[in-house]
Scaffold this motif. Structure first.
Motif, PDB file in Angstrom:
ATOM      1  N   LEU A 404       1.722  86.818  70.941  1.00 32.69           N
ATOM      2  CA  LEU A 404       0.937  86.710  72.159  1.00 32.69           C
ATOM      3  C   LEU A 404       1.619  87.508  73.267  1.00 32.69           C
ATOM      4  CD1 LEU A 404      -1.607  85.152  73.177  1.00 32.69           C
ATOM      5  CD2 LEU A 404      -0.038  83.447  74.098  1.00 32.69           C
ATOM      6  N   PRO A 405       0.865  88.379  73.956  1.00 32.36           N
ATOM      7  CA  PRO A 405       1.487  89.220  74.990  1.00 32.36           C
ATOM      8  C   PRO A 405       1.864  88.416  76.229  1.00 32.36           C
ATOM      9  CG  PRO A 405      -0.892  89.572  74.946  1.00 32.36           C
ATOM     10  CD  PRO A 405      -0.572  88.676  73.783  1.00 32.36           C
ATOM     11  N   ILE A 406       2.977  87.690  76.149  1.00 33.55           N
ATOM     12  CA  ILE A 406       3.439  86.832  77.234  1.00 33.55           C
ATOM     13  C   ILE A 406       4.032  87.672  78.354  1.00 33.55           C
ATOM     14  CG2 ILE A 406       5.088  85.008  77.848  1.00 33.55           C
ATOM     15  CD1 ILE A 406       2.816  83.998  76.190  1.00 33.55           C
ATOM     16  N   ASP A 407       3.830  87.223  79.582  1.00 32.91           N
ATOM     17  CA  ASP A 407       4.466  87.856  80.731  1.00 32.91           C
ATOM     18  C   ASP A 407       5.938  87.445  80.718  1.00 32.91           C
ATOM     19  OD1 ASP A 407       5.298  88.865  83.103  1.00 32.91           O
ATOM     20  OD2 ASP A 407       3.767  87.906  84.346  1.00 32.91           O
ATOM     21  N   GLY A 408       6.829  88.397  80.469  1.00 36.71           N
ATOM     22  CA  GLY A 408       8.244  88.092  80.354  1.00 36.71           C
ATOM     23  C   GLY A 408       8.959  87.952  81.681  1.00 36.71           C
ATOM     24  N   SER A 409       8.287  88.273  82.769  1.00 38.60           N
ATOM     25  CA  SER A 409       8.922  88.157  84.078  1.00 38.60           C
ATOM     26  C   SER A 409       9.058  86.704  84.485  1.00 38.60           C
ATOM     27  CB  SER A 409       8.095  88.910  85.124  1.00 38.60           C
ATOM     28  OG  SER A 409       6.788  88.363  85.212  1.00 38.60           O
ATOM     29  N   LYS A 410       9.785  86.476  85.538  1.00 41.35           N
ATOM     30  CA  LYS A 410       9.995  85.119  86.020  1.00 41.35           C
ATOM     31  C   LYS A 410       8.665  84.479  86.386  1.00 41.35           C
ATOM     32  CE  LYS A 410      12.689  82.470  89.371  1.00 41.35           C
ATOM     33  NZ  LYS A 410      13.655  82.555  90.508  1.00 41.35           N
ATOM     34  N   MET A 411       8.455  83.219  85.931  1.00 36.31           N
ATOM     35  CA  MET A 411       7.188  82.537  86.194  1.00 36.31           C
ATOM     36  C   MET A 411       6.937  82.451  87.694  1.00 36.31           C
ATOM     37  SD  MET A 411       5.896  78.710  85.023  1.00 36.31           S
ATOM     38  CE  MET A 411       6.022  79.032  83.284  1.00 36.31           C
ATOM     39  N   LYS A 412       5.698  82.788  88.086  1.00 33.08           N
ATOM     40  CA  LYS A 412       5.327  82.692  89.480  1.00 33.08           C
ATOM     41  C   LYS A 412       5.265  81.230  89.887  1.00 33.08           C
ATOM     42  CE  LYS A 412       2.435  86.857  89.156  1.00 33.08           C
ATOM     43  NZ  LYS A 412       1.066  87.399  89.348  1.00 33.08           N
ATOM     44  N   GLU A 413       5.048  81.027  91.182  1.00 33.78           N
ATOM     45  CA  GLU A 413       4.916  79.657  91.656  1.00 33.78           C
ATOM     46  C   GLU A 413       3.819  78.947  90.868  1.00 33.78           C
ATOM     47  OE1 GLU A 413       3.954  77.204  95.787  1.00 33.78           O
ATOM     48  OE2 GLU A 413       4.325  79.368  95.827  1.00 33.78           O
ATOM     49  N   GLN A 414       4.160  77.803  90.327  1.00 30.72           N
ATOM     50  CA  GLN A 414       3.246  77.096  89.437  1.00 30.72           C
ATOM     51  C   GLN A 414       2.031  76.587  90.186  1.00 30.72           C
ATOM     52  OE1 GLN A 414       5.092  74.174  86.785  1.00 30.72           O
ATOM     53  NE2 GLN A 414       3.394  72.798  87.204  1.00 30.72           N
ATOM     54  N   PRO A 415       0.821  76.897  89.682  1.00 30.53           N
ATOM     55  CA  PRO A 415      -0.384  76.355  90.319  1.00 30.53           C
ATOM     56  C   PRO A 415      -0.398  74.833  90.214  1.00 30.53           C
ATOM     57  CG  PRO A 415      -0.915  78.086  88.715  1.00 30.53           C
ATOM     58  CD  PRO A 415       0.514  77.725  88.510  1.00 30.53           C
ATOM     59  N   ASP A 416      -1.032  74.194  91.163  1.00 31.26           N
ATOM     60  CA  ASP A 416      -1.123  72.738  91.136  1.00 31.26           C
ATOM     61  C   ASP A 416      -2.215  72.299  90.171  1.00 31.26           C
ATOM     62  OD1 ASP A 416       0.873  72.365  93.035  1.00 31.26           O
ATOM     63  OD2 ASP A 416      -0.531  72.601  94.708  1.00 31.26           O
ATOM     64  N   LEU A 417      -1.825  71.519  89.173  1.00 31.79           N
ATOM     65  CA  LEU A 417      -2.778  70.990  88.204  1.00 31.79           C
ATOM     66  C   LEU A 417      -3.415  69.721  88.760  1.00 31.79           C
ATOM     67  CD1 LEU A 417      -3.880  71.166  85.218  1.00 31.79           C
ATOM     68  CD2 LEU A 417      -2.053  69.547  84.648  1.00 31.79           C
ATOM     69  N   ASP A 418      -4.719  69.661  88.721  1.00 39.40           N
ATOM     70  CA  ASP A 418      -5.442  68.451  89.133  1.00 39.40           C
ATOM     71  C   ASP A 418      -5.480  67.512  87.928  1.00 39.40           C
ATOM     72  OD1 ASP A 418      -7.314  66.493  89.856  1.00 39.40           O
ATOM     73  OD2 ASP A 418      -8.448  67.885  91.114  1.00 39.40           O
ATOM     74  N   ILE A 419      -4.487  66.618  87.840  1.00 35.92           N
ATOM     75  CA  ILE A 419      -4.345  65.795  86.646  1.00 35.92           C
ATOM     76  C   ILE A 419      -5.527  64.845  86.485  1.00 35.92           C
ATOM     77  CG2 ILE A 419      -2.965  64.049  87.824  1.00 35.92           C
ATOM     78  CD1 ILE A 419      -2.611  65.249  84.160  1.00 35.92           C
ATOM     79  N   GLY A 420      -6.100  64.382  87.598  1.00 35.26           N
ATOM     80  CA  GLY A 420      -7.272  63.516  87.501  1.00 35.26           C
ATOM     81  C   GLY A 420      -8.447  64.255  86.894  1.00 35.26           C
ATOM     82  N   LEU A 421      -8.614  65.515  87.268  1.00 34.13           N
ATOM     83  CA  LEU A 421      -9.714  66.320  86.752  1.00 34.13           C
ATOM     84  C   LEU A 421      -9.571  66.574  85.258  1.00 34.13           C
ATOM     85  CD1 LEU A 421     -12.261  67.999  87.462  1.00 34.13           C
ATOM     86  CD2 LEU A 421     -10.732  69.939  87.906  1.00 34.13           C
ATOM     87  N   VAL A 422      -8.367  66.970  84.826  1.00 37.90           N
ATOM     88  CA  VAL A 422      -8.199  67.261  83.404  1.00 37.90           C
ATOM     89  C   VAL A 422      -8.234  65.975  82.580  1.00 37.90           C
ATOM     90  CG1 VAL A 422      -6.974  69.443  83.729  1.00 37.90           C
ATOM     91  CG2 VAL A 422      -5.674  67.314  83.625  1.00 37.90           C
ATOM     92  N   THR A 423      -7.835  64.843  83.175  1.00 37.16           N
ATOM     93  CA  THR A 423      -7.951  63.567  82.473  1.00 37.16           C
ATOM     94  C   THR A 423      -9.414  63.199  82.266  1.00 37.16           C
ATOM     95  OG1 THR A 423      -5.835  62.788  83.351  1.00 37.16           O
ATOM     96  CG2 THR A 423      -7.358  61.117  82.534  1.00 37.16           C
ATOM     97  N   ASP A 424     -10.243  63.465  83.273  1.00 38.36           N
ATOM     98  CA  ASP A 424     -11.695  63.243  83.115  1.00 38.36           C
ATOM     99  C   ASP A 424     -12.250  64.127  81.994  1.00 38.36           C
ATOM    100  OD1 ASP A 424     -11.738  61.384  85.153  1.00 38.36           O
ATOM    101  OD2 ASP A 424     -12.401  62.805  86.696  1.00 38.36           O
ATOM    102  N   ALA A 425     -11.763  65.378  81.930  1.00 40.10           N
ATOM    103  CA  ALA A 425     -12.211  66.281  80.867  1.00 40.10           C
ATOM    104  C   ALA A 425     -11.742  65.789  79.504  1.00 40.10           C
ATOM    105  CB  ALA A 425     -11.689  67.694  81.128  1.00 40.10           C
TER     106      ALA A 425
END
Length: 490
Positions: A404-425
């Motif tokens: 998988l062509p992964i971005d090898g650079s340093k991970m950018k600022e992590q997006p905020d995961l809406d845990i309630g939303l993904v739990t509903d999904a």
């Protein structure tokens, strides 16, 4: 649950696992199952063994994390005391596994805490004084242990499991498949085709499997919408047939329920239902935009892509999601003209490529519990395009399991995961798919903050979740699926 007592030690006499200076049939299988059984296991051999035998036994002890006990045939009772002290027996049972040829060396004055298991190694019944439990094959020992442990409590439940060896070992190393009862009363029995399958299934209450490990082929055509399209191996067909003869056997999960995760198009269609999800979140969760393609030479393909809200680059995946080698042969396409002659197997699904800050959220659903892990992912489209231009903007071909062509650079600022939303999904997918243990991948689109589900899979390893959290949740999910009263399953 779980109960007291049960088997708390297994002592393997060398006569049971060795024939001359080589392993007996089934010995390697047995040692692999016992290694992570959560039951202390040791090797027992006489002081007068040859140097070659001792060397082999020492090697086995190192490889399978076994203790070693050396005895003098005239002082076996002393060995009994040494073993009991070493394993702090405390009233639990120790199994002494010995061959019928060497039965005379079995401890004569065993108390009720010790049981002899005599292996009729050559099947000729030459011993006239068999005492204790008699088995014909070493592969039967886990079943014997299970039956003894089950008697400790009426609440104990036996879970038969079957999957490819590498996957089984990954789970077993984490302590997921103990032979002695878990805190919630589960006992795990490895199912093997080296013993009559129906006999084994009659001894278990639950069967957990990874049927996608046993797919022989998948019928192709313009329609891939039936579980009948999946051709399982002869072994898995045998398992299915016998399970069908046992209506009270709880299966995690029914074979028909697994089919949608084998078909990327079917999953994409199921994800469309997220549009009707009732949620309090200000964000949206959805599947990626997609289009099924049967022919990359279709002159109207570019128009169809536009109608499906697909822009380039897009990611192209085989419609078959797992079970066959080519299921993971994918491509990222940058120009419409490059669909011509593309080597991704057909039929295929063209999927939206989402800019997602190179961050992937792997969601794991274990019953009613949801966990996640954050992983580096592929770079945004502009970075991919710049990289592609150096290669003449040719399609980027890759195997998603390997390269998988992964971005090898340093991970950018992590997006905020809406845990309630993904739990509903997760709740929606659990209800629609009717699966007990599954996973799905989420990326968060830059700009819109849409949470986009890009993949769904069955019985993932959830290896990114710490063992002390994941394994009890795994056991709870299995136990909740089973209801002993009146054979009710939920």
């Amino acid at each position: 649950m779980g109960g007291g007592g049960g088997v708390r030690g297994i002592l393997l006499d060398s006569s049971a696992i060795l024939s001359s200076d080589t392993l007996r049939t089934g010995a390697d299988y047995l040692l692999r199952k016992l290694r992570y059984s959560n039951i202390p296991t040791g090797l027992l051999y006489a002081v007068d063994h040859t140097e070659a035998k001792v060397s082999l036994l020492e090697k086995l002890a190192r490889e399978y994390s076994l203790e070693r006990f050396v005895y003098n045939p005239s002082c076996m009772d002393d060995t009994v005391n040494v073993v009991s002290l070493a394993w702090k027996n405390n009233g639990a049972t120790i199994l002494h596994v010995v061959s019928n040829y060497n039965e005379g060396l079995a401890p004569k004055s065993l108390n009720s805490d010790w049981i002899n298991v005599v292996v009729n190694v050559d099947g000729d019944g030459t011993s006239k004084n068999l005492s204790g439990i008699v088995i014909e094959k070493l592969e039967e020992l886990p079943l014997t242990i299970c039956e003894l442990n089950r008697k400790c409590s009426e609440d104990n439940v036996v879970v038969g499991y079957i999957m490819k060896p590498s996957r089984e070992e990954d789970f077993a190393k984490r302590g997921a498949f103990p032979l002695n009862p878990t805190e919630n009363g589960l006992i795990f029995l490895p199912l093997t085709f080296d013993l009559p399958m129906l006999y084994q299934l009659k001894k278990v209450d639950i069967v957990i499997h990874k049927a996608t490990d046993e797919i022989s082929s998948i019928e192709r055509g313009n329609s891939c919408d039936r579980s009948g399209n999946i051709i399982y191996t002869t072994r898995m067909l045998e398992l299915q047939r016998y399970i069908g003869e046992l209506p009270d056997c709880c299966v995690i999960d029914p074979f028909d329920n697994i089919f949608p995760v084998v078909d990327r198009l079917k999953i994409q269609e199921i994800l469309l239902g997220l549009a009707n999800l009732k949620t309090e979140s200000r964000h949206k969760i959805r599947g990626a935009y997609f289009l099924k393609v049967d022919n990359f030479e279709d002159v109207q393909l570019e128009q169809r892509l536009h109608k499906a809200k697909l822009s380039l680059p897009s990611i192209v995946k085989p419609q078959v999601a797992c079970g066959v080698a080519e299921a993971h042969s994918m491509a990222i396409v940058f120009k419409a003209a490059d669909f011509t002659g593309l080597s991704v197997p057909l039929p295929a699904v063209v999927q939206e490529y989402v800019d997602h800050s190179s961050t992937l959220f792997k969601m794991y659903v274990l019953g009613e519990k949801v966990f996640y892990a954050v992983k580096n992912s592929t770079p945004n489209a502009d970075i991919l395009k710049n990289s592609s231009e150096k290669n003449g903007s040719k399609p980027l071909l890759f195997d998603s399991l390997k390269s998988l062509p992964i971005d090898g650079s340093k991970m950018k600022e992590q997006p905020d995961l809406d845990i309630g939303l993904v739990t509903d999904a997760a709740t929606y997918l659990r209800r629609v798919l009717d699966l007990t243990i599954f996973g799905f991948d989420v990326v968060i689109q830059e700009g819109t903050r849409d949470h986009v589900i890009v993949d769904v899979n069955y019985l993932p390893s959830f290896k990114e979740v710490p063992n002390e959290i994941a394994i009890p949740a795994f056991w709870d999910a299995i136990r909740m699926k089973y209801r002993p009263r009146k054979g009710v399953r939920v």
